[in-house]
Design a protein around this motif. Structure first.
Motif, PDB file in Angstrom:
ATOM      1  N   ARG A  49       0.840  -1.196   0.000  1.00  0.00           N
ATOM      2  CA  ARG A  49       0.000   0.000   0.000  1.00  0.00           C
ATOM      3  C   ARG A  49       0.884   1.259   0.000  1.00  0.00           C
ATOM      4  O   ARG A  49       1.081   1.910   1.022  1.00  0.00           O
ATOM      5  CB  ARG A  49      -0.948  -0.021   1.201  1.00  0.00           C
ATOM      6  CG  ARG A  49      -1.998  -1.118   1.116  1.00  0.00           C
ATOM      7  CD  ARG A  49      -3.001  -1.050   2.245  1.00  0.00           C
ATOM      8  NE  ARG A  49      -2.420  -1.457   3.522  1.00  0.00           N
ATOM      9  CZ  ARG A  49      -2.346  -2.716   3.952  1.00  0.00           C
ATOM     10  NH1 ARG A  49      -2.819  -3.698   3.191  1.00  0.00           N
ATOM     11  NH2 ARG A  49      -1.830  -2.999   5.133  1.00  0.00           N
ATOM     12  N   THR A  50       1.443   1.562  -1.186  1.00  0.00           N
ATOM     13  CA  THR A  50       2.244   2.771  -1.380  1.00  0.00           C
ATOM     14  C   THR A  50       1.767   3.440  -2.657  1.00  0.00           C
ATOM     15  O   THR A  50       0.869   2.944  -3.348  1.00  0.00           O
ATOM     16  CB  THR A  50       3.746   2.441  -1.512  1.00  0.00           C
ATOM     17  OG1 THR A  50       3.948   1.710  -2.737  1.00  0.00           O
ATOM     18  CG2 THR A  50       4.244   1.621  -0.326  1.00  0.00           C
ATOM     19  N   THR A 108      -1.947  -8.295   0.246  1.00  0.00           N
ATOM     20  CA  THR A 108      -1.580  -6.886   0.339  1.00  0.00           C
ATOM     21  C   THR A 108      -0.971  -6.614   1.701  1.00  0.00           C
ATOM     22  O   THR A 108      -1.486  -7.072   2.716  1.00  0.00           O
ATOM     23  CB  THR A 108      -2.818  -5.997   0.138  1.00  0.00           C
ATOM     24  OG1 THR A 108      -3.466  -6.370  -1.080  1.00  0.00           O
ATOM     25  CG2 THR A 108      -2.422  -4.535   0.067  1.00  0.00           C
ATOM     26  N   SER A 160       1.460  -3.686   4.290  1.00  0.00           N
ATOM     27  CA  SER A 160       1.798  -2.288   4.540  1.00  0.00           C
ATOM     28  C   SER A 160       3.304  -2.080   4.427  1.00  0.00           C
ATOM     29  O   SER A 160       4.084  -3.033   4.563  1.00  0.00           O
ATOM     30  CB  SER A 160       1.334  -1.887   5.941  1.00  0.00           C
ATOM     31  OG  SER A 160       2.104  -2.576   6.915  1.00  0.00           O
ATOM     32  N   SER A 212       5.206  -0.840   6.620  1.00  0.00           N
ATOM     33  CA  SER A 212       5.829  -1.205   7.897  1.00  0.00           C
ATOM     34  C   SER A 212       6.059  -2.705   8.003  1.00  0.00           C
ATOM     35  O   SER A 212       7.045  -3.152   8.606  1.00  0.00           O
ATOM     36  CB  SER A 212       4.983  -0.712   9.069  1.00  0.00           C
ATOM     37  OG  SER A 212       3.701  -1.306   9.065  1.00  0.00           O
ATOM     38  N   THR A 213       5.177  -3.490   7.415  1.00  0.00           N
ATOM     39  CA  THR A 213       5.362  -4.947   7.422  1.00  0.00           C
ATOM     40  C   THR A 213       6.592  -5.332   6.605  1.00  0.00           C
ATOM     41  O   THR A 213       7.385  -6.192   7.000  1.00  0.00           O
ATOM     42  CB  THR A 213       4.116  -5.651   6.863  1.00  0.00           C
ATOM     43  OG1 THR A 213       2.985  -5.328   7.675  1.00  0.00           O
ATOM     44  CG2 THR A 213       4.292  -7.169   6.857  1.00  0.00           C
TER      45      THR A 213
END
Length: 281
Positions: free
Chosen positions: A190-191, A205, A207, A209-210
């Motif tokens: 998600r960018t 999908t 993040s 940070s993940t």
């Protein structure tokens, strides 16, 4: 293979594409663990803003990873300031979408230049320094698109398949030197790279940070490949054992052509324009 340990506290970490997305999340995470974080980005203003948001142990640099000269200037500046680079994260990347035949040649060349030549330049610049110290760690952020062909992403696929092979070969070649190379392979993230693309609906999908956490953990594990999420490690075996007609049906069920058929051009326009601007030089 056992590699010399690198304590993140006090480590000098150079991260490309560090101004936003995965790069920024990775810089923040290393900084929280006490690292000196060198945030490099083609967008110098984004690098400066990112470093300021992280705090006094973060430093901004401007670098065009597709240019050996620009990347070299960045590496030299980091070495002049800190005397060493303990960790290099080759994260900068571009992801154009659309019909293979309609993609402008300049866009295709930029995709290869950033996604493949970026890691080539980075490793050739930093490896000699790491080898001389008999320690160091490199993370190449590729993509599960380096394993899974996706309609509407042909040249991006090619660049990431190449990056996966490059990383594996360099890892094997330099393992005796004490320097490790890990490849992190995120699914859809998600960018802004995925702006305008409908995510979910069977497409894993994650993040930024993940992905940053997966990058950080390689400092301890030194694993060769780390898919994100981890269960995608089963892909190679699944792909080898599943008959093509069945795989084609399964991919159709999750909408694997969405990069061709379901992109919101308005939501994606700004990002595609940034790639066009970069391609224009």
């Amino acid at each position: 293979m056992t590699y010399p340990a690198i304590d993140p506290h006090g480590a000098v970490v150079l991260i490309t594409g560090g101004g936003r997305g995965i790069g920024l999340a990775t810089a923040e995470l290393f900084a929280r663990h006490g690292a000196i974080v060198c945030v490099a980005d083609l967008d110098g203003a984004a690098a400066t803003e990112a470093a300021q948001s992280i705090g006094p142990q973060a430093f901004p640099y401007t670098a065009d990873v597709s240019s050996a000269g620009s990347f070299s200037d960045c590496v030299r500046a980091v070495l002049d300031s800190f005397g060493r680079i303990d960790v290099l994260v080759n994260n900068a990347g571009v992801m154009p979408l659309g019909d293979f035949l309609a993609e402008p040649e300049a866009t295709s060349r930029t995709t290869i230049d950033v996604n493949l030549w970026g890691p080539v330049h980075g490793m050739r610049l930093v490896l000699p320094h790491m080898i001389s110290r008999r320690r160091g760690h490199i993370v190449n952020v590729a993509s599960m698109a380096g394993k899974i062909p996706i309609p509407g992403m042909a040249v991006y696929n090619a660049s990431k398949f190449a990056a996966v092979g490059l990383s594996a070969a360099v890892r094997a070649e330099f393992a005796p030197t004490g320097v490790s190379v890990s490849t992190v392979l995120p699914s859809a993230v998600r960018t802004r790279l995925s702006s305008g693309v409908p995510l979910g609906r069977g497409l894993p999908t994650v993040s930024p940070s993940t992905v940053a956490t997966a990058i950080f953990r390689t400092l301890a594990t030194r694993r060769a490949e780390v898919p994100v999420p981890r269960y995608l490690a089963a892909w190679d075996l699944l792909n080898a054992l599943t008959p093509e007609p069945l795989m084609r049906s399964a991919r159709r069920l999750i909408g694997d052509r969405r990069a061709l058929t379901s992109v919101d051009p308005t939501a994606r326009a700004a990002y595609e324009q940034s790639i066009a601007d970069q391609a224009a030089g």
